[in-house]
Scaffold this active site. Structure first.
Site, mmCIF file in Angstrom:
data_model
loop_
_atom_site.group_PDB
_atom_site.id
_atom_site.type_symbol
_atom_site.label_atom_id
_atom_site.label_comp_id
_atom_site.label_asym_id
_atom_site.label_seq_id
_atom_site.Cartn_x
_atom_site.Cartn_y
_atom_site.Cartn_z
ATOM 1 N N SER A 204 0.846 -1.187 0.000
ATOM 2 C CA SER A 204 0.000 0.000 0.000
ATOM 3 C C SER A 204 0.881 1.236 0.000
ATOM 4 O O SER A 204 2.109 1.154 -0.036
ATOM 5 C CB SER A 204 -0.908 0.012 1.240
ATOM 6 O OG SER A 204 -0.136 0.159 2.417
ATOM 7 N N LYS A 205 0.257 2.396 0.066
ATOM 8 C CA LYS A 205 0.995 3.657 0.004
ATOM 9 C C LYS A 205 1.993 3.814 1.149
ATOM 10 O O LYS A 205 2.991 4.517 1.012
ATOM 11 C CB LYS A 205 0.008 4.835 0.019
ATOM 12 C CG LYS A 205 -0.789 4.971 -1.268
ATOM 13 C CD LYS A 205 -1.716 6.170 -1.217
ATOM 14 C CE LYS A 205 -2.496 6.321 -2.516
ATOM 15 N NZ LYS A 205 -3.424 7.468 -2.479
ATOM 16 N N ARG A 206 1.724 3.140 2.266
ATOM 17 C CA ARG A 206 2.658 3.277 3.395
ATOM 18 C C ARG A 206 4.020 2.663 3.077
ATOM 19 O O ARG A 206 5.002 2.941 3.758
ATOM 20 C CB ARG A 206 2.081 2.643 4.654
ATOM 21 C CG ARG A 206 1.990 1.128 4.618
ATOM 22 C CD ARG A 206 1.532 0.567 5.947
ATOM 23 N NE ARG A 206 1.356 -0.874 5.899
ATOM 24 C CZ ARG A 206 0.245 -1.470 5.504
ATOM 25 N NH1 ARG A 206 -0.787 -0.728 5.111
ATOM 26 N NH2 ARG A 206 0.150 -2.783 5.477
ATOM 27 N N HIS A 207 4.075 1.827 2.040
ATOM 28 C CA HIS A 207 5.352 1.221 1.646
ATOM 29 C C HIS A 207 6.101 2.085 0.637
ATOM 30 O O HIS A 207 7.141 1.689 0.129
ATOM 31 C CB HIS A 207 5.101 -0.169 1.044
ATOM 32 C CG HIS A 207 4.504 -1.141 2.008
ATOM 33 N ND1 HIS A 207 3.180 -1.509 1.967
ATOM 34 C CD2 HIS A 207 5.061 -1.803 3.064
ATOM 35 C CE1 HIS A 207 2.952 -2.380 2.937
ATOM 36 N NE2 HIS A 207 4.064 -2.561 3.620
ATOM 37 N N GLY A 208 5.558 3.263 0.335
ATOM 38 C CA GLY A 208 6.203 4.133 -0.649
ATOM 39 C C GLY A 208 5.437 4.098 -1.955
ATOM 40 O O GLY A 208 4.221 3.909 -1.981
#
Length: 429
Positions: A204-208
């Site tokens: 997801s976006k939290r992984h970049g």
């Protein structure tokens, strides 16, 4: 004839998972053609979510596929344009007694038989019919639900193979029942594994960056991205190297190599693979891929700079940044390690620069061999280790504690520019 489809929803960007699905479908088609079979990839945009679907997202998806080199043979078709056919298909099922009206909607009548299929990835998968209930296929507003629309479209487009993420496994029993209700043999289904982040959670976006366009703008080559995506959940088997050119991927790809377990997206591995592809291209071919980053330089000079920084570059942005520094197009900015090195002993840093600048000013043979010997003599005459002289030079010219060998760095920067920058750094530090 083999007919597969990639069916993205234009409610967001082309993300890594969708790009990998598109790639697997494309590779399957290309591999079939190499075996002499007729095959086609259909691009169908599933735009039935009118509130979230946009033309801009559709274009981003098309641009992402084009950047990756994933051409399609038919389409793009838009699911929303098939509304009249979806409605007619639902009414036909009602007429055949396979569906019925229910409070304005139309429900499919489920026969409680076992629903099973031989999945191209997971082998046999079975669902008990008793676990399925009659389900809506056409809403009260006469719009189709997802499971019905895709089957209507797949039947209409004569799709023979459906390869998609394994989050769709739960949809497959309903879709198989609908295929049978239409009197059609279901396609071959293959459900590819989920992609996880390095923490083991769904990407997801939290992984970049998770959208393909993000990696394009971060200096990743399309062939490297394709190589990396192909290995997310697929293996060629044996002791095969990880580096694949496009043609090699096409030759090697089969669904027998798709793994059932979730794949892990490792950004460092992507950068490593990108570096391998950059080195395979070489400096001259890379120059044409760098845009305007080095456009102010003569081509021969730009190629020289690319060759110097390529061994320590992971992305095309790395190449441009380091080459521009060495060419004097951008000011040198110190990274954290360089700043810490200077802060540890500012006087020693300045002294190393002054000794180097003074000792090198009379050197006329500005070659790597001559410069290395001269720097070592400077250090020896001053009772210093060679690194105490060379590291300040490296930092002054690159802003980093890591670069090509200092003697080679001096050659790339050039005599007059290097001496001027060493003196300036010595006086300003």
């Amino acid at each position: 004839m083999i007919r597969v489809r990639f069916a993205p929803s234009p409610t967001g960007f082309l993300h890594v998972g969708g790009a990998r699905t598109a790639l697997f479908n494309w590779l399957f088609v290309q591999h079939a053609r190499r075996r002499g079979e007729e095959a086609a990839l259909i691009l169908r945009v599933e735009d039935t979510d009118k509130e979230r679907s946009t033309d801009a997202f559709t274009q981003v998806i098309l641009d992402g596929m084009t950047w990756l080199g994933l051409s399609w043979d038919e389409g793009p078709f838009f699911q929303g344009e098939g509304l009249a056919r979806h409605q007619a298909d639902a009414e036909r099922l009602v007429a055949d007694g396979k569906a019925y009206a229910d409070e304005g909607a139309i429900r499919f009548r489920v026969t409680h038989e076992e629903v099973a299929w031989d999945d191209a990835v997971h082998a046999r998968i079975a669902f008990h019919g008793k676990d399925l209930e009659d389900f809506v296929i056409l809403r009260a507003d006469r719009t189709p639900v997802y499971n019905f629309a895709v089957v209507s479209d797949d039947v209409h487009m004569r799709v023979t193979h459906v390869f998609r993420g394994d989050d769709h496994i739960s949809n497959t029993p309903k879709q198989i029942l609908l295929y049978r209700a239409f009197g059609r043999e279901p396609p071959v289904f293959g459900h590819v594994p989920m992609i996880l982040g390095m923490d083991g959670k769904k990407l997801s976006k939290r992984h970049g960056a998770t959208a393909v366009a993000d990696y394009q703008h971060e200096g990743i080559l399309p062939q490297a991205m394709v190589n990396f995506l192909a290995l997310l959940g697929w293996s060629p088997g044996g002791d095969r190297e990880l580096f694949f050119a496009i043609g090699e991927l096409i030759e090697a790809f089969t669904f027998d190599g798709v793994q059932r377990k979730a794949a892990v997206f490792d950004p460092k591995k992507l950068e490593w693979m990108n570096a391998e592809h950059m080195r395979a291209l070489g400096p001259a071919r890379l120059l044409g891929l760098l845009g305007d980053g080095l456009g102010a330089l003569p081509p021969a000079r730009a190629v020289e700079l690319i060759a110097a920084v390529l061994p320590r570059s992971r992305t095309t942005l790395d190449i441009v940044r380091q080459a521009r520094q060495r060419a004097g197009l951008d000011p040198v900015a110190q990274d954290e390690k360089a700043a810490a090195f200077i802060a540890k002993d500012p006087d020693a840093y300045r002294n190393g620069l002054r000794l180097s600048a003074n000792g090198l000013q009379d050197v006329t043979d500005w070659s790597a061999a001559t410069l290395e010997a001269k720097l070592r003599r400077i250090a020896e005459a001053s009772g210093m280790k060679a690194g105490a002289v060379m590291q300040p030079v490296r930092i002054a010219l690159t802003g980093s504690t890591v670069s090509e060998p200092v003697n080679e760095l001096l050659v790339v920067v050039g005599r007059e520019a290097a001496l001027a920058r060493l003196r300036a750094a010595a006086s300003s530090s």
